[in-house]
Write a protein that holds these residues in place. Structure first.
Motif, mmCIF file in Angstrom:
data_model
loop_
_atom_site.group_PDB
_atom_site.id
_atom_site.type_symbol
_atom_site.label_atom_id
_atom_site.label_comp_id
_atom_site.label_asym_id
_atom_site.label_seq_id
_atom_site.Cartn_x
_atom_site.Cartn_y
_atom_site.Cartn_z
ATOM 1 N N ASN A 27 0.813 -1.219 0.000
ATOM 2 C CA ASN A 27 0.000 0.000 0.000
ATOM 3 C C ASN A 27 0.846 1.268 0.000
ATOM 4 N N TYR A 28 2.163 1.115 0.170
ATOM 5 C CA TYR A 28 3.034 2.276 0.343
ATOM 6 C C TYR A 28 4.040 2.413 -0.789
ATOM 7 N N ASN A 29 4.194 3.651 -1.217
ATOM 8 C CA ASN A 29 5.311 3.991 -2.084
ATOM 9 C C ASN A 29 6.543 4.109 -1.196
ATOM 10 N N MET A 30 7.672 3.618 -1.674
ATOM 11 C CA MET A 30 8.871 3.572 -0.864
ATOM 12 C C MET A 30 9.954 4.484 -1.432
ATOM 13 N N GLY A 31 10.479 5.320 -0.570
ATOM 14 C CA GLY A 31 11.528 6.246 -0.988
ATOM 15 C C GLY A 31 12.813 6.013 -0.220
ATOM 16 N N ILE B 237 10.012 4.342 -5.481
ATOM 17 C CA ILE B 237 9.346 3.342 -6.302
ATOM 18 C C ILE B 237 7.885 3.279 -5.901
ATOM 19 N N ARG B 238 7.046 3.205 -6.905
ATOM 20 C CA ARG B 238 5.606 3.189 -6.656
ATOM 21 C C ARG B 238 5.212 1.872 -6.015
ATOM 22 N N ARG B 239 4.098 1.895 -5.308
ATOM 23 C CA ARG B 239 3.697 0.728 -4.510
ATOM 24 C C ARG B 239 3.486 -0.502 -5.365
ATOM 25 N N VAL B 240 2.917 -0.326 -6.546
ATOM 26 C CA VAL B 240 2.804 -1.431 -7.499
ATOM 27 C C VAL B 240 3.106 -0.874 -8.886
ATOM 28 N N GLY B 241 3.474 -1.730 -9.793
ATOM 29 C CA GLY B 241 3.690 -1.289 -11.167
ATOM 30 C C GLY B 241 5.122 -0.959 -11.516
ATOM 31 N N GLY B 242 5.978 -0.774 -10.487
ATOM 32 C CA GLY B 242 7.397 -0.587 -10.772
ATOM 33 C C GLY B 242 7.826 0.780 -11.247
ATOM 34 N N ILE B 243 6.942 1.773 -11.196
ATOM 35 C CA ILE B 243 7.334 3.124 -11.609
ATOM 36 C C ILE B 243 8.353 3.676 -10.618
ATOM 37 N N THR B 244 9.427 4.265 -11.147
ATOM 38 C CA THR B 244 10.497 4.774 -10.306
ATOM 39 C C THR B 244 10.876 6.204 -10.693
ATOM 40 N N ASP B 245 11.563 6.857 -9.783
ATOM 41 C CA ASP B 245 12.114 8.176 -10.061
ATOM 42 C C ASP B 245 13.418 8.295 -9.276
ATOM 43 N N TYR B 246 14.354 9.056 -9.831
ATOM 44 C CA TYR B 246 15.672 9.176 -9.226
ATOM 45 C C TYR B 246 16.134 10.627 -9.211
#
Length: 123
Positions: free
Chosen positions: A30-34, A50-59
């Motif tokens: 349920n949580y996005n992890m930073g 990284i988004r909670r599901v789906g694998g979307i990331t940002d750097y």
């Protein structure tokens, strides 16, 4: 949610480390992890998310191409693979959790934090 970061240590420039962040919450997905970091005398800064599901990331621009964030929802764990480490990567690294995807690069938007793990990169 309680978070436990681990995996820090001393490494030479050019080396690699993998940080882990274990969550106590069974609804980890349920949580996005930073991941954030704080160098001595500096403010805490965003590293990756990284988004909670789906694998979307940002750097952060400073780590793009060198660091990779991932997660295993079955193990309630997030990871930060750090390659080609530089002395300027030296910092205490923190993991954090946030339910909303909005403003996920902003330190103040996270309500749950791990205790931090120290990464030292020698030149």
């Amino acid at each position: 949610v309680q978070l436990q970061a681990s995996g820090g240590g001393l490494v030479q420039a050019g080396g690699s480390l993998r940080l882990s962040c274990a969550a106590s919450e069974p609804t980890f997905s349920n949580y996005n992890m930073g991941w954030f970091r704080q160098a001595p005398g500096k403010e805490r800064e965003f590293v990756a998310v990284i988004r909670r599901v789906g694998g979307i990331t940002d750097y952060a621009d400073s780590v793009k191409g060198r660091f990779t964030i991932s997660r295993d929802n079955a193990k309630n764990t997030a990871y930060l693979q750090m390659n080609s480490l530089k002395p300027e990567d030296t910092a205490v690294y923190y993991c954090a959790a946030r339910a909303s995807w909005s403003r996920v690069t902003t330190v103040g938007e996270y309500g749950y934090w791990g205790q931090g793990t120290l990464v030292t990169v020698s030149s």
